[in-house]
Design an enzyme around this catalytic site. Structure first.
Site, PDB file in Angstrom:
ATOM      1  N   MET A  45       0.936  -1.120   0.044  1.00 52.12           N
ATOM      2  CA  MET A  45      -0.205  -0.155   0.015  1.00 52.12           C
ATOM      3  C   MET A  45       0.779   1.292   0.126  1.00 52.12           C
ATOM      4  O   MET A  45       0.332   2.292   0.260  1.00 52.12           O
ATOM      5  CB  MET A  45      -1.083  -0.023   1.243  1.00 52.12           C
ATOM      6  N   GLY A  46       2.151   1.179  -0.216  1.00 45.45           N
ATOM      7  CA  GLY A  46       2.973   2.326  -0.332  1.00 45.45           C
ATOM      8  C   GLY A  46       3.523   2.721   0.994  1.00 45.45           C
ATOM      9  O   GLY A  46       3.366   1.972   2.085  1.00 45.45           O
ATOM     10  N   TYR A  47       4.197   3.841   1.010  1.00 47.06           N
ATOM     11  CA  TYR A  47       4.960   4.219   2.310  1.00 47.06           C
ATOM     12  C   TYR A  47       5.947   3.170   2.714  1.00 47.06           C
ATOM     13  O   TYR A  47       5.957   2.768   3.901  1.00 47.06           O
ATOM     14  CB  TYR A  47       4.080   4.811   3.467  1.00 47.06           C
ATOM     15  N   HIS A 101       8.889  -3.945   3.693  1.00 47.24           N
ATOM     16  CA  HIS A 101       8.551  -4.086   2.232  1.00 47.24           C
ATOM     17  C   HIS A 101       9.949  -4.347   1.448  1.00 47.24           C
ATOM     18  O   HIS A 101       9.881  -5.310   0.533  1.00 47.24           O
ATOM     19  CB  HIS A 101       8.065  -2.890   1.749  1.00 47.24           C
ATOM     20  N   GLN A 160     -10.174  -1.989   1.412  1.00 43.88           N
ATOM     21  CA  GLN A 160     -10.224  -2.883   2.454  1.00 43.88           C
ATOM     22  C   GLN A 160     -10.074  -1.839   3.695  1.00 43.88           C
ATOM     23  O   GLN A 160      -9.726  -2.461   4.819  1.00 43.88           O
ATOM     24  CB  GLN A 160      -8.767  -3.519   2.455  1.00 43.88           C
ATOM     25  N   GLU A 215       4.982 -12.074   6.960  1.00 39.20           N
ATOM     26  CA  GLU A 215       4.469 -12.557   8.130  1.00 39.20           C
ATOM     27  C   GLU A 215       3.874 -11.717   9.276  1.00 39.20           C
ATOM     28  O   GLU A 215       3.149 -12.342   9.946  1.00 39.20           O
ATOM     29  CB  GLU A 215       5.596 -13.591   8.988  1.00 39.20           C
ATOM     30  N   LYS A 216       4.358 -10.348   9.142  1.00 38.75           N
ATOM     31  CA  LYS A 216       3.664  -9.465  10.017  1.00 38.75           C
ATOM     32  C   LYS A 216       2.231  -9.509  10.074  1.00 38.75           C
ATOM     33  O   LYS A 216       1.310  -9.211  10.806  1.00 38.75           O
ATOM     34  CB  LYS A 216       4.093  -8.041   9.831  1.00 38.75           C
ATOM     35  N   SER A 262       6.335  -0.571  10.562  1.00 39.71           N
ATOM     36  CA  SER A 262       5.082  -0.552   9.997  1.00 39.71           C
ATOM     37  C   SER A 262       4.723   0.994   9.494  1.00 39.71           C
ATOM     38  O   SER A 262       5.301   2.012  10.173  1.00 39.71           O
ATOM     39  CB  SER A 262       3.955  -0.767  10.981  1.00 39.71           C
TER      40      SER A 262
END
Ligand code: AMP
Length: 281
Positions: free
Chosen positions: A30-32, A37, A61, A149-150, A186
């Site tokens: 979803m970026g950022y 990532h 979502q 897995e987060k 995150s």
């Protein structure tokens, strides 16, 4: 590295690659983007000849009361990170490219699986995830797709969807990447004030405590969970959404801790809802 905003550009590029016998990996995001990532992209680059990263803040979502509007965005930085990690194509579509105004077809798992854990407070979340990931699978037609897995429930749900729908795509789970003090990376960590950032350590501390209790031989899920909850409740800024032990495949609650049990939590730190988990190996 190419940036594509249109579905047709992605299809053309992937067609060219496949004509040359190259394998394709997909990393949906979803970026950022952060190092979590980055680790997925790196793994894809290692496993596949070509890597596609999708950067799409998927509205289906998010419920109306959630953080779609305030979700952090920085596409220039995302592009840079993708390039540095060796991605070949970044797919960054507008919402209108992904969803027609009258778009009304969804992909949804109808068992209890998406209703457990995060599904209790986010009832439409996994329907949106399954729908967008299905669309990305149809657009990119990857050989392999990489998930963290987060988001353990998301990973289990995607595996189930792929099996149920015979996608023929290999799903690869990648380990949780953490800050040096233990907090799981995150995009939402950016919402935390300095004080909340310190308080947020109660999640990873609870993970470590749970692992330790289990390593010392405790098998009763309730005992493990109550000790983890006690640790989190000692943090005044934390409010538990859930801490639960579930089967790692079905997501159904378990009473006894065994191999492949997933111990997962969601905790509000102020207004920010953070998740963390560990699997019993
Ligand atoms: P998101 O952009 O939050 O939708 O995440 C995109 C992908 O990155 C998902 O598969 C996540 O599970 C994964 N991811 C996010 N944070 C981490 C992390 N700290 N470690 C490993 N994977 C992560």
């Amino acid at each position: 590295m190419t940036v594509a905003t249109k579905i047709s550009e992605v299809r053309q590029q992937v067609k060219d690659w496949k004509r040359n016998g190259l394998t394709v990996g997909l990393v949906p995001t979803m970026g950022y983007l952060h190092e979590g990532h980055a680790s997925l992209i790196k793994t894809s680059v290692e496993h596949c000849d070509k890597t596609v990263v999708s950067v799409f803040l998927n509205p289906t979502q998010f419920a109306p009361n959630e953080d779609l509007e305030s979700y952090p965005r920085d596409f220039d930085n995302d592009k840079k990170l993708c390039e540095e990690m060796g991605a070949d194509l970044v797919f960054h579509p507008e919402v209108s490219e992904m969803y027609d105004e009258d778009s009304s077809t969804f992909v949804e798992i109808l068992s209890d699986m998406p209703k457990q854990l995060c599904g209790k407070t986010r009832p439409i979340h996994f329907r949106g995830v399954c729908t967008v990931v299905s669309k990305l699978f149809n657009i990119v037609t990857p050989d392999k797709a990489f998930f963290g897995e987060k988001d353990a429930q998301q990973l289990a749900i995607i595996r189930k969807m792929v099996k149920d729908m015979s996608y023929g795509i290999e799903i690869i789970g990648c380990p949780i990447v953490r800050e040096s003090d233990g907090l799981a990376k995150s995009s939402r960590n950016t919402y935390l004030s300095d004080e909340e950032r310190k308080a947020a350590l109660c999640l990873s501390k609870a993970v470590n405590l749970g692992k330790e209790i289990i390593a010392n031989g405790e098998k009763n899920a309730e005992t493990v969970i109550s000790k983890m909850k006690e640790l989190i409740n000692n943090e005044p800024l934390a409010k538990i959404d859930y801490v639960e032990a579930v089967d790692g495949v079905t997501m159904n609650p378990v009473k006894e801790i065994k191999e492949n049990t997933l111990v997962a939590m969601a905790v509000y730190i102020g207004k920010t809802r953070l998740i963390d988990n560990f699997s019993v190996k």
